[in-house]
Design a protein around this motif. Structure first.
Motif, PDB file in Angstrom:
ATOM      1  N   LYS A 172       0.886  -1.221  -0.089  1.00 58.29           N
ATOM      2  CA  LYS A 172       0.057  -0.017   0.034  1.00 58.29           C
ATOM      3  C   LYS A 172       0.959   1.385   0.141  1.00 58.29           C
ATOM      4  N   GLN A 173       1.959   1.328   0.875  1.00 57.46           N
ATOM      5  CA  GLN A 173       3.017   2.463   0.796  1.00 57.46           C
ATOM      6  C   GLN A 173       3.535   2.658  -0.393  1.00 57.46           C
ATOM      7  N   TRP A 174       3.843   1.445  -1.296  1.00 60.37           N
ATOM      8  CA  TRP A 174       4.402   1.566  -2.738  1.00 60.37           C
ATOM      9  C   TRP A 174       3.382   2.224  -3.523  1.00 60.37           C
ATOM     10  N   LEU A 175       2.134   1.494  -3.435  1.00 63.63           N
ATOM     11  CA  LEU A 175       1.264   2.050  -4.511  1.00 63.63           C
ATOM     12  C   LEU A 175       0.904   3.708  -4.271  1.00 63.63           C
ATOM     13  N   SER A 176       0.761   3.838  -3.117  1.00 61.77           N
ATOM     14  CA  SER A 176       0.271   5.083  -2.374  1.00 61.77           C
ATOM     15  C   SER A 176       1.377   6.302  -2.931  1.00 61.77           C
ATOM     16  N   LYS A 177       2.612   5.946  -2.633  1.00 58.53           N
ATOM     17  CA  LYS A 177       3.536   7.084  -3.261  1.00 58.53           C
ATOM     18  C   LYS A 177       3.669   6.972  -4.764  1.00 58.53           C
ATOM     19  N   THR A 178       3.560   5.924  -5.583  1.00 64.96           N
ATOM     20  CA  THR A 178       3.438   5.785  -6.754  1.00 64.96           C
ATOM     21  C   THR A 178       2.417   6.573  -7.412  1.00 64.96           C
ATOM     22  N   VAL A 179       1.167   6.707  -6.928  1.00 62.59           N
ATOM     23  CA  VAL A 179      -0.054   7.523  -6.963  1.00 62.59           C
ATOM     24  C   VAL A 179       0.097   8.964  -7.159  1.00 62.59           C
ATOM     25  N   ALA A 180       0.930   9.235  -6.144  1.00 59.90           N
ATOM     26  CA  ALA A 180       1.323  10.692  -5.812  1.00 59.90           C
ATOM     27  C   ALA A 180       2.184  11.017  -6.911  1.00 59.90           C
ATOM     28  N   ARG A 181       3.118  10.155  -7.058  1.00 59.31           N
ATOM     29  CA  ARG A 181       4.348  10.619  -8.275  1.00 59.31           C
ATOM     30  C   ARG A 181       3.588  10.831  -9.561  1.00 59.31           C
ATOM     31  N   THR A 182       2.663   9.789  -9.827  1.00 58.24           N
ATOM     32  CA  THR A 182       1.751  10.062 -11.322  1.00 58.24           C
ATOM     33  C   THR A 182       1.044  11.069 -11.181  1.00 58.24           C
ATOM     34  N   ARG A 183       0.198  11.605 -10.083  1.00 60.80           N
ATOM     35  CA  ARG A 183      -0.434  12.692 -10.185  1.00 60.80           C
ATOM     36  C   ARG A 183       0.400  13.944 -10.414  1.00 60.80           C
ATOM     37  N   GLN A 184       1.728  14.092 -10.119  1.00 57.91           N
ATOM     38  CA  GLN A 184       2.604  15.176 -10.518  1.00 57.91           C
ATOM     39  C   GLN A 184       2.957  15.041 -11.605  1.00 57.91           C
ATOM     40  N   ARG A 185       3.373  14.030 -12.146  1.00 62.70           N
ATOM     41  CA  ARG A 185       4.064  13.946 -13.574  1.00 62.70           C
ATOM     42  C   ARG A 185       3.264  13.848 -14.737  1.00 62.70           C
ATOM     43  N   HIS A 186       1.734  13.360 -14.665  1.00 59.25           N
ATOM     44  CA  HIS A 186       1.035  13.199 -15.740  1.00 59.25           C
ATOM     45  C   HIS A 186      -0.204  13.760 -15.631  1.00 59.25           C
ATOM     46  N   THR A 187      -1.016  14.223 -16.675  1.00 55.30           N
ATOM     47  CA  THR A 187      -2.417  14.778 -16.840  1.00 55.30           C
ATOM     48  C   THR A 187      -3.054  13.746 -17.421  1.00 55.30           C
ATOM     49  N   GLY A 188      -4.474  14.154 -17.452  1.00 56.19           N
ATOM     50  CA  GLY A 188      -5.305  13.629 -18.363  1.00 56.19           C
ATOM     51  C   GLY A 188      -5.472  12.167 -18.515  1.00 56.19           C
ATOM     52  N   ASP A 189      -5.515  11.597 -19.747  1.00 48.76           N
ATOM     53  CA  ASP A 189      -5.541  10.196 -19.915  1.00 48.76           C
ATOM     54  C   ASP A 189      -4.145   9.293 -19.190  1.00 48.76           C
ATOM     55  N   GLU A 190      -3.129  10.050 -19.218  1.00 53.56           N
ATOM     56  CA  GLU A 190      -1.797   9.537 -19.091  1.00 53.56           C
ATOM     57  C   GLU A 190      -1.627   9.504 -17.514  1.00 53.56           C
ATOM     58  N   GLN A 191      -2.887   9.845 -16.788  1.00 52.56           N
ATOM     59  CA  GLN A 191      -2.517   9.380 -15.265  1.00 52.56           C
ATOM     60  C   GLN A 191      -2.855   7.774 -14.936  1.00 52.56           C
ATOM     61  N   ILE A 192      -2.082   7.017 -15.214  1.00 52.03           N
ATOM     62  CA  ILE A 192      -2.347   5.631 -15.065  1.00 52.03           C
ATOM     63  C   ILE A 192      -1.083   5.137 -14.367  1.00 52.03           C
ATOM     64  N   VAL A 193      -1.261   3.951 -13.659  1.00 48.29           N
ATOM     65  CA  VAL A 193      -0.312   3.228 -13.089  1.00 48.29           C
ATOM     66  C   VAL A 193      -0.585   1.674 -13.372  1.00 48.29           C
ATOM     67  N   PHE A 194       0.468   0.847 -13.478  1.00 51.11           N
ATOM     68  CA  PHE A 194       0.077  -0.501 -13.916  1.00 51.11           C
ATOM     69  C   PHE A 194       0.396  -1.486 -12.463  1.00 51.11           C
ATOM     70  N   ILE A 195      -0.165  -2.543 -12.535  1.00 58.77           N
ATOM     71  CA  ILE A 195      -0.003  -3.405 -11.239  1.00 58.77           C
ATOM     72  C   ILE A 195       0.376  -4.933 -11.834  1.00 58.77           C
ATOM     73  N   ASN A 196       1.413  -5.433 -11.489  1.00 64.08           N
ATOM     74  CA  ASN A 196       1.750  -6.537 -11.839  1.00 64.08           C
ATOM     75  C   ASN A 196       1.642  -7.582 -10.749  1.00 64.08           C
ATOM     76  N   ALA A 197       0.551  -8.236 -10.628  1.00 69.00           N
ATOM     77  CA  ALA A 197      -0.496  -8.544 -11.655  1.00 69.00           C
ATOM     78  C   ALA A 197      -1.704  -8.910 -11.093  1.00 69.00           C
ATOM     79  N   TRP A 198      -2.914  -9.110 -11.937  1.00 66.85           N
ATOM     80  CA  TRP A 198      -3.958  -9.488 -11.207  1.00 66.85           C
ATOM     81  C   TRP A 198      -4.034 -10.900 -10.953  1.00 66.85           C
TER      82      TRP A 198
END
Length: 412
Positions: free
Chosen positions: A307-333
C-alpha cells in the motif's frame, strides 16, 4: 483544474483453461493451476503454495468467472485489465477468454492488450532453449497482426489515451526494426479510422531506451525489478557450506531470495527518465511454483508495504502526468504461479485488493512541488524495513537449523 483520478491497470494472464498445445507439451488438462497446487514451502516461513480463495481454481472459459473478476476489480477501484496477447505469425494461443470478452461485450470493464512477443519455451523465460513456439518477425506479419487487432481497438471498452488505443509490447528489443513496425501499425490504424495507436514498450529486460527513438509513445517499468532489490539474501561461501551440510535448504543456493521491502525502496528511488514513463507496482513475487531452480523469491511482502508503494506511486503519477496519462500498472491480477496476484488468496483474503482501493482513494495533496513528493520512503521507514529484513533473515536461518536438528537428515 486537471483531472487527478489515477487509473490502475492490472496485467492479466489468460492461461487458466486447457488448450491443445498445453495438452501436448505438459500433459492433458494442463493449466497454471497444476504448478500452483503442487508448490511447497522451500524454507521455514516460505509462503507456498498460493491458493485462491474467493474465485477458487477457476476455468476462464466460464463467463461467470470473468464477471466475478470484473466485479472484484470494480469494487476495489481498479480501472481495467491489460490482457497478455499471444501472436506467432498469425497463430494465436490462449486467445479464447479475450475473444469471448470481445464477442460478448461482457464483462463491462475497460481493457487493453500487451503483446507477449517472446518465444514460448519449456523453461518459462522466453529464451532460446527448448523452444515450443518461435517468433519470426516480418513487416508482412506486422501488417497482418495489427489488422487482426482493429476490432478490439474499436471496442468501446478499449482503454485509450487521447483517443488512441493503448497497445503494449513486452520486448521491443526483439523486434528487428521496431520503428518500422510502429510506423506500419500507425498507418494501418489510421486507415481503419482510428487517430493512431498509443504504443508502450515494457521495461523488463532492456531498460533506458527512449521510446520515441523507436516510434513508441511511452515506456512502463516492470515490477518487481530484481536489479533494484539490493543484495541477494543467503548467498556466499558460508551459505553454500550450510547447504552442503544440509543445514540450509538448497533453494538458497539454487535460486535467488530478495527482500520485498528493499525492492520497494529501490523501485521508489529510481530516477525519473526524460521520456514518458509509467510506473508499475507489484503486490508480491515468487515464481518457485514454476521453477525448481533459478527462481526469484521476494520475502517480506505485506499488504501494508504494498500500500505504501502504491500510494507513493499514485502521488508521483499525479505530479508527472495529466489527463488520460494518469495511469499506473499493477503486476499482476492473477499470475498465481509467479506468486504475484491481487486476486484473493487463502492467506491474505482481500487485503491486497483493499490496500489497492485505499491507496488509489488517497486525497490529493495541495502541494505540487517535486520536493513534496519524495522518490524514496522516509529515513525512518527505510530503517524500520532494514531492521525487519535483518530479523526475518535471522529467524529464517535459525528456523532452518532447528528444522535440520529435528529431522536429522544426512548431508547431501
Amino acid at each position: 483544474m486537471s483531472d487527478t483520478r489515477i487509473k490502475a491497470i492490472c496485467f492479466y494472464l489468460p492461461q487458466y483453461h486447457p488448450i491443445p498445445e498445453n495438452d501436448e507439451w505438459w500433459g492433458r488438462g494442463f493449466t497454471e493451476w497444476r504448478n500452483v497446487a503442487k508448490a511447497k514451502p522451500l524454507f521455514p516461513g516460505h509462503y507456498q503454495p498460493h491458493l485462491p480463495a474467493d474465485v477458487g481454481f477457476y476455468d476462464l472459459r466460464l463467463p461467470e468467472v470473468r464477471e466475478i473478476q470484473a466485479e472484484l476489480a470494480r469494487q476495489h477501484s481498479i480501472h481495467g485489465f491489460c490482457y497478455y496477447h499471444y501472436w506467432f505469425n498469425g497463430r494465436r494461443i490462449l486467445e479464447r477468454p479475450f475473444n469471448e470478452v470481445l464477442a460478448s461485450g461482457k464483462p463491462d470493464l475497460p481493457f487493453c492488450l500487451c503483446w507477449a512477443n517472446e518465444n514460448w519455451t519449456r523453461v518459462w523465460d522466453g529464451g532460446e532453449r527448448n523452444v515450443l513456439l518461435e517468433q519470426h518477425y516480418s513487416h508482412e506479419d506486422d501488417l497482418a497482426h495489427i489488422r487482426s487487432l482493429i476490432p478490439a481497438f474499436k471496442d468501446p471498452r478499449y482503454i485509450c489515451i487521447d483517443g488512441k488505443p493503448l497497445f503494449l509490447v513486452y520486448r521491443t528489443e526483439l523486434l528487428p526494426d521496431p520503428e518500422k513496425t510502429a510506423s506500419i501499425w500507425q498507418e494501418e490504424a489510421k486507415k481503419a479510422g482510428l487517430p493512431g495507436l498509443y504504443l508502450v514498450r515494457v521495461e523488463n529486460f532492456v531498460k533506458d531506451v527512449d521510446p520515441g527513438s523507436i516510434g513508441f509513445d511511452a515506456a512502463v517499468e516492470f515490477a518487481p525489478d530484481s536489479s533494484k532489490a539490493g543484495k541477494t539474501l543467503f548467498r556466499g561461501h558460508m551459505t553454500n557450506l550450510l547447504v552442503k551440510l544440509n543445514m540450509l535448504p538448497t533453494v538458497f543456493r539454487d535460486s535467488r531470495v530478495y527482500s520485498y521491502p528493499a525492492t520497494v525502496q529501490g523501485m521508489l528511488s529510481k530516477p525519473e527518465p526524460s521520456y514518458r514513463w509509467f510506473r508499475c507496482v507489484s503486490p508480491m513475487w515468487d515464481n518457485s511454483a514454476r521453477r525448481s531452480v533459478n527462481a526469484n523469491i521476494f520475502i517480506g511482502a505485506t499488504p501494508s508495504i504494498y500500500k505504501q508503494w502504491l500510494s507513493k506511486t499514485v502521488a508521483r503519477t499525479r505530479q508527472r502526468h495529466t489527463g488520460d496519462e494518469q495511469i499506473v500498472f499493477i503486476n499482476a491480477w492473477n499470475e498465481w504461479a509467479e506468486g504475484c496476484h491481487l486476486e484473493p488468496d487463502q492467506k491474505w483474503g482481500r487485503a491486497y485488493l483493499e490496500a489497492t482501493r485505499d491507496a488509489l482513494a488517497a486525497p490529493v495533496k495541495a502541494a505540487t512541488s517535486s520536493a513534496a513528493l519524495p522518490n524514496a520512503p522516509s529515513h525512518f521507514t527505510r530503517f524500520y524495513w532494514r531492521i525487519s529484513e535483518s530479523l526475518s533473515k535471522i529467524r529464517t536461518v535459525i528456523a532452518a537449523l532447528l528444522w535440520h536438528l529435528k529431522h536429522r537428515l544426512p548431508p547431501q
